[in-house]
Scaffold this active site. Structure first.
Site, PDB file in Angstrom:
ATOM      1  N   SER A   1       0.855  -1.185   0.000  1.00 41.85           N
ATOM      2  CA  SER A   1       0.000   0.000   0.000  1.00 41.85           C
ATOM      3  C   SER A   1       0.892   1.236   0.000  1.00 41.85           C
ATOM      4  CB  SER A   1      -0.952  -0.025   1.200  1.00 41.85           C
ATOM      5  OG  SER A   1      -1.857   1.061   1.144  1.00 41.85           O
ATOM      6  N   THR A   2       0.774   2.128   0.984  1.00 46.32           N
ATOM      7  CA  THR A   2       1.552   3.364   1.006  1.00 46.32           C
ATOM      8  C   THR A   2       3.049   3.069   0.975  1.00 46.32           C
ATOM      9  OG1 THR A   2      -0.198   4.354   2.345  1.00 46.32           O
ATOM     10  CG2 THR A   2       1.902   5.531   2.233  1.00 46.32           C
TER      11      THR A   2
ATOM     12  N   MET B   1      -0.335   1.388   5.135  1.00 43.88           N
ATOM     13  CA  MET B   1      -1.122   1.671   6.325  1.00 43.88           C
ATOM     14  C   MET B   1      -2.355   0.774   6.350  1.00 43.88           C
ATOM     15  SD  MET B   1      -2.699   5.426   5.468  1.00 43.88           S
ATOM     16  CE  MET B   1      -3.509   5.802   3.925  1.00 43.88           C
TER      17      MET B   1
ATOM     18  N   ASP C   1      -4.877  -4.489   5.751  1.00 49.67           N
ATOM     19  CA  ASP C   1      -5.143  -5.377   4.627  1.00 49.67           C
ATOM     20  C   ASP C   1      -3.918  -6.242   4.366  1.00 49.67           C
ATOM     21  OD1 ASP C   1      -6.482  -6.548   2.474  1.00 49.67           O
ATOM     22  OD2 ASP C   1      -5.678  -5.088   1.052  1.00 49.67           O
TER      23      ASP C   1
ATOM     24  N   HIS D   1      -2.409  -0.995  -3.432  1.00 47.29           N
ATOM     25  CA  HIS D   1      -3.426   0.043  -3.254  1.00 47.29           C
ATOM     26  C   HIS D   1      -2.917   1.323  -3.910  1.00 47.29           C
ATOM     27  CE1 HIS D   1      -4.394  -2.169   0.767  1.00 47.29           C
ATOM     28  NE2 HIS D   1      -4.856  -2.829  -0.278  1.00 47.29           N
TER      29      HIS D   1
END
Length: 354
Positions: free
Chosen positions: A178-179, A295, A298, A205
């Site tokens: 993600s991030t 973050m 998931d 993401h």
């Protein structure tokens, strides 16, 4: 000045876009816009005086664009940078991802006026992202890609994690992020050869409109072929697959990729956990799962499912994560058999598995 106040420097040449950003950040108790600039030159002149916690910059600007600004900031005034851009065409997103490679932390689509519900959703998401990124520590050496670093850090101690390593021959590598994920994916994928004997499936993401640019950037930077999966495809060795935007990616009982616009899981579609759980069900002990920076949580339950199925599971360590959220949650579940710094993951895969 209140402790913990997030000091924002906005770099944007469009008066309309700048006014919208100022409106978004106005009257937010923990944020203050301490400076505005129309291009990179103006921003660099302001930084020593306003001392921003976070810089929000556009991509295309006169005199000095977002990429040039990022390179200068990371060399002279290391500071978290969020790229806020309307550039969602493939040729533009190539430049966006070069900015991430240069040290910016994340990208966000430029908010637009329109339906009140869309504006409020964009505002909420932007404020949440700013709060997360403002707490990230960055260093001057982030000016170059993490993929160029020499793997030197030892693995983080696994503590109570089950460290019994599966010795079965893997048939698939699954990665979630993600991030901070684009930079982390580059660091993991770039060292892998095009003759890699297994396929790779990934969930990242990412804001709407930027997936194709991510795929093109990775494909041009890696020996492996990187593409967007099509329904019914059977994963092929040496190819990296991403699901289309807003689609979960799963593997069915025949080993084919299934793409669905299902409900978000852990707030995300595509979901890392959905992908991991389907891989666990089909490949059992013959898979490797890697959970990278991001973050939220998931992927944590999915990595646990892989571990329980007998797959090898790896989580990125805290020191090398942009945001130690998803890996932290997986480690807390005892789902990670190996906890490795980012620059050690590819060498570990090559030396120990493939």
């Amino acid at each position: 000045m209140p402790a913990g106040l997030i000091r924002l420097l906005l770099v944007e040449d469009s008066p309309v876009a700048l006014a919208l950003l100022q409106r978004i950040f106005r009257d937010v108790p923990d944020m203050e816009v301490v400076g505005v600039a129309r291009n990179g030159h103006e921003a660099l002149a302001l930084i020593p005086a306003v001392k921003p916690t976070l810089i929000c910059t556009d991509l295309h600007m006169p005199k000095m664009n977002g990429l040039e600004l990022t390179e200068e900031v990371m060399a002279r005034f290391p500071c978290p940078i969020l790229v806020i851009s309307a550039s969602v065409q493939a040729e533009d997103t190539q430049t966006v991802f070069r900015i991430l490679e240069a040290g910016a932390l994340d990208i966000f689509p430029k908010p637009r006026t329109g339906l009140a519900s869309e504006y409020e959703k964009a505002r909420t998401n932007l404020l949440a992202k700013v709060r997360v990124l403002s707490g990230v520590t960055v260093f001057t050496h982030r000016r170059r890609s993490a993929a160029t670093a020499t793997p030197s850090l030892p693995p983080q101690p696994a503590g109570s994690i089950n460290t019994q390593i599966n010795t079965s021959t893997p048939r698939l590598l699954a990665i979630g992020a993600s991030t901070g994920g684009p930079q982390a994916l580059l660091a993991v994928l770039q060292p892998l050869p095009k003759t890699l004997p297994v396929p790779i499936i990934c969930v990242q993401h990412i804001s709407s409109g930027f997936l194709q640019g991510l795929v093109n950037w990775l494909d041009s930077s890696c020996a492996l072929r990187v593409t967007i999966a099509a329904p019914g495809d059977t994963p092929q060795p040496g190819v990296v697959y991403f699901p289309p935007e807003r689609h979960h990616l799963e593997i069915n009982s025949s080993g084919q990729m299934v793409l669905s616009q299902g409900a978000p899981v852990a707030g995300h579609c595509p979901s890392v956990t959905v992908m991991f759980k389907s891989v666990a069900a089909h490949y059992r002990r013959q898979a490797v799962g890697v959970l990278l920076t991001g973050m939220g949580r998931d992927g944590a339950d999915g990595l646990q499912a892989l571990a329980l199925a007998g797959s090898l599971t790896i989580a990125q360590d805290e020191a090398s994560c942009v945001v130690f959220g998803m890996p932290k949650e997986a480690i807390a579940l005892g789902a990670a058999q190996q906890v490795l710094p980012l620059n050690a993951i590819a060498p570990y895969l090559l030396n120990r598995i493939f």
